[in-house]
Scaffold this active site. Structure first.
Site, PDB file in Angstrom:
ATOM      1  N   ARG A 109      49.231 -62.043 -28.324  1.00 24.66           N
ATOM      2  CA  ARG A 109      49.374 -61.816 -29.776  1.00 24.66           C
ATOM      3  C   ARG A 109      48.060 -62.099 -30.503  1.00 24.66           C
ATOM      4  NH1 ARG A 109      51.777 -65.466 -34.012  1.00 24.66           N
ATOM      5  NH2 ARG A 109      52.113 -64.139 -35.846  1.00 24.66           N
ATOM      6  N   HIS A 113      46.254 -59.225 -32.665  1.00 23.36           N
ATOM      7  CA  HIS A 113      46.049 -59.357 -34.108  1.00 23.36           C
ATOM      8  C   HIS A 113      44.564 -59.413 -34.478  1.00 23.36           C
ATOM      9  CE1 HIS A 113      50.222 -60.517 -35.780  1.00 23.36           C
ATOM     10  NE2 HIS A 113      50.380 -59.882 -34.622  1.00 23.36           N
ATOM     11  N   HIS A 242      56.029 -55.809 -26.794  1.00 27.85           N
ATOM     12  CA  HIS A 242      57.159 -56.620 -27.239  1.00 27.85           C
ATOM     13  C   HIS A 242      58.092 -56.992 -26.100  1.00 27.85           C
ATOM     14  CE1 HIS A 242      57.017 -55.708 -31.858  1.00 27.85           C
ATOM     15  NE2 HIS A 242      56.101 -56.569 -31.445  1.00 27.85           N
ATOM     16  N   TRP A 258      62.886 -60.174 -27.573  1.00 30.10           N
ATOM     17  CA  TRP A 258      63.219 -58.767 -27.375  1.00 30.10           C
ATOM     18  C   TRP A 258      63.881 -58.535 -26.012  1.00 30.10           C
ATOM     19  CZ3 TRP A 258      58.681 -60.355 -29.720  1.00 30.10           C
ATOM     20  CH2 TRP A 258      58.422 -59.876 -31.009  1.00 30.10           C
TER      21      TRP A 258
END
Length: 352
Positions: A109, A113, A242, A258
């Site tokens: 992540r 990002h 995800h 998820w």
């Protein structure tokens, strides 16, 4: 030949180095991924090789090291130890340890990002600079919780001063994906760090979970990824990440994983989207979807991949063929890690 190379600042690689060569090149293969690698051409369709000796043949030419250090575009490869002393094998081992401790999804992540702020029209944002170390980028809601990831990598940076934060963060993402069972990701060194927050991208560039209506959410996803230069197929491939991790209510407001294998990279995210039953969750939090057990969740931006006909076609393909997903994800994620990095966009004739 040596005199010509010297006049233009090149030196033959004298140390053993892992490089990326086009598939089919004649060499002895030793697959050591996401470590000391650098593309010779585009970041796709590469095999990894260990090359020994003073020169390595590629087609009819030679693989050269740039004396100035760092990997540059086109024909450049990992510079030799004298010019670039970052011990990428040791760095990878340190990252692998963090993955073993369960931090892999968080490191992915962070890399995502850091890179996902790129805007091709202004050529700003992206992984170069590692500007999330500074406010205001470190404070935006979409990056909540990523201070934990940056702190986890800080001891590695302290031990290995020769790697930039920008390279460390992206390498951590690539290594984590592979270590959690995903594909190898072409990666190369050469990002530089910003000195302050003046280059921080504005808030709002990262994809949001919900734009209020199904059609608007679909369009929002396209707007965000098209801005970075990705197409619909690449969008769906990238959102396959995800498969990893979960949403934390205290960070994003959303809650739950998820898939049932949060630290395993696979095509299970796409299988869950298609094969499970998703209904609106009845709770006081923001709109999200849940499966019949209430254990798993999907965001509106996840459901957009089955609401939209074009997106759904790629979801169907990836749910049915994990190898196809891995190949497309590897190419798209490598591209994401490199968008906006100046050192990777220099044509070969501008090396000197």
């Amino acid at each position: 030949m040596a005199g010509i190379l010297a006049r233009h600042g090149f030196r033959a690689l004298a140390t053993r180095s892992n490089v990326l060569l086009p598939t089919g090149a004649q060499a002895s293969a030793s697959f050591s991924t996401c470590s000391t690698v650098a593309p010779v051409e585009a970041a796709s369709n590469f095999s990894r090789f260990n090359l020994s000796g003073s020169m390595a043949a590629v087609g009819g030419g030679m693989v050269l090291g740039w004396v100035g250090g760092g990997a540059l575009g086109g024909l450049a490869v990992e510079a030799d130890a004298e010019a670039n002393s970052a011990d990428l094998s040791a760095i990878r081992a340190d990252i692998d340890q963090l993955v073993e401790e369960g931090h892999g999804p968080l490191l992915v992540r962070l890399a995502w990002h850091a890179a996902g702020s790129y805007d091709k029209s202004s050529n700003s944002g992206g992984s170069n600079g590692a500007s999330m170390r500074f406010s205001p980028e470190s404070d935006i809601g979409a990056n909540a919780g990523l201070g934990l990831a940056r702190d986890l990598l800080e001891p590695i940076k302290s031990r290995h001063q020769d790697i930039s934060y920008a390279d460390l963060w992206t390498l951590a993402g690539c290594v984590s994906i592979e270590s959690m069972g995903g594909p190898s990701i072409p990666w190369r060194q050469g990002r530089v760090d910003a000195e302050d927050g003046s280059s921080c991208p504005p808030d709002g560039r990262l994809p949001g979970a919900d734009a209020g209506q199904a059609g608007k959410t679909v369009q929002h996803i396209r707007d965000v990824f098209y801005r970075m230069g990705f197409n619909d197929k690449e969008i769906v491939a990238l959102l396959g990440a995800h498969a990893l991790g979960r949403c934390h209510e205290d960070r994003s407001g959303y809650k739950g994983p998820w898939t049932r294998a949060e630290t395993t990279f696979s095509n299970e995210y796409f299988r869950e989207l298609l094969e499970n039953t998703w209904t609106l969750k009845k709770w006081s939090g923001p709109e999200q979807f849940e499966d019949p057990t209430g254990d798993l969740m999907m965001l509106p931006s996840d459901m957009a991949l089955v609401w939209d006909k074009t997106f759904r076609g790629h979801v169907n393909a990836y749910a049915a063929d994990q190898d196809a997903f891995y190949a497309d994800f590897s190419a798209a994620f490598s591209k994401l890690m490199e968008v906006g990095v100046p050192n990777f966009n220099k044509p070969w004739w501008k090396f000197w």
